[in-house]
Design a protein around this motif. Structure first.
Motif: not given
Length: 252
Positions: A116-136
């Motif tokens: 889905t990401l690839s089809k609609y202009g996105g990409t999958m990221a490695e674990s930890g590449a994005v999560a650090w930008m968010f807080e629960r």
């Protein structure tokens, strides 16, 4: 308010979610099952289950459907086994994505998310590449029209455990730690406030998105959230609300 929340609210106002009630129930049932399996069937001692029950009630889920899901999750009835998976990626414009799933087959779900990401202009990221930008965090929203004394309202929320109150928007947002969310919610409700509540991943910073990139992003969010395995999608986009309103008409 994050882009995800604004987009969800706009779609809700336009009635776009009405046709997806069965999908909403499917997602909540999984949430109930996993919460009960991991923390037990007593909502008084299981915050995640209590949150899922509140979500089920808000969606007008029948009581027997809710109870069956909890019993299946707790092992009191036979049922499928679901586990949580958190996928990270990037959307058009470089927007960071956290995609929270409950699935009975992580390999299948990962493949579907990647496709889905690839089809609609996105990409999958490695674990930890994005999560650090968010807080629960717990996120409680209350419409301004209910509040006659803002200072009194703020004091009530802070004494109950609120970490931050964003009162320059409507509805007002109250941010809490996951553990304090229930206390703040109860305190406000006991004082007559009607509110909405969810556990959320809140971005530490946002990325301005507009034009065609905003349209592609919102389309991608819709496609991802239409997947039965996807519970929530969080992003760090900042899109002007008037532009979202116009895009909601286009995307439908």
């Amino acid at each position: 308010m994050s882009g995800h929340n604004k987009w969800a609210n706009i779609k809700h106002r336009k009635g776009a979610q009405d046709a997806k009630r069965s999908k909403v129930f499917t997602k909540i049932i999984r949430e109930l099952m996993v919460s009960a399996r991991e923390g037990g069937s007593d909502p008084n001692t299981n915050t995640a289950l209590r949150t899922a029950i509140e979500k089920a009630r808000t969606a007008n889920m029948p009581k027997d459907t809710m109870e069956k899901a909890i019993k299946k999750g707790a092992g009191e009835m036979e049922g499928q086994s679901f586990s949580e998976a958190l996928y990270e990626g990037y959307a058009p414009g470089g927007v960071a994505l956290l995609i929270r799933c409950l699935t009975d087959n992580k390999n299948r779900t990962a493949q579907e998310i990647r496709h889905t990401l690839s089809k609609y202009g996105g990409t999958m990221a490695e674990s930890g590449a994005v999560a650090w930008m968010f807080e629960r965090k717990g996120l409680i929203t209350v419409s301004k029209e209910q509040i006659s004394d803002l200072e009194e309202f703020q004091l009530l929320a802070i004494e109950a455990g609120a970490e931050d109150i964003k009162d320059d928007i409507d509805p007002i947002e109250i941010v809490t730690s996951p553990d304090a969310a229930s206390n703040v919610k109860t305190a406000l409700e006991e004082n007559g406030y009607t509110l909405s509540y969810e556990l959320n991943y809140i971005p530490s910073n946002s990325l301005k998105v507009s034009g065609s990139e905003a349209g592609r992003l919102l389309k991608l969010l819709d496609i991802l959230e239409d997947n039965d395995d996807v519970q929530e999608v969080y992003d760090n986009s900042d899109i002007d609300e008037s532009e979202m309103e116009a895009l909601a008409e286009e995307i439908g």
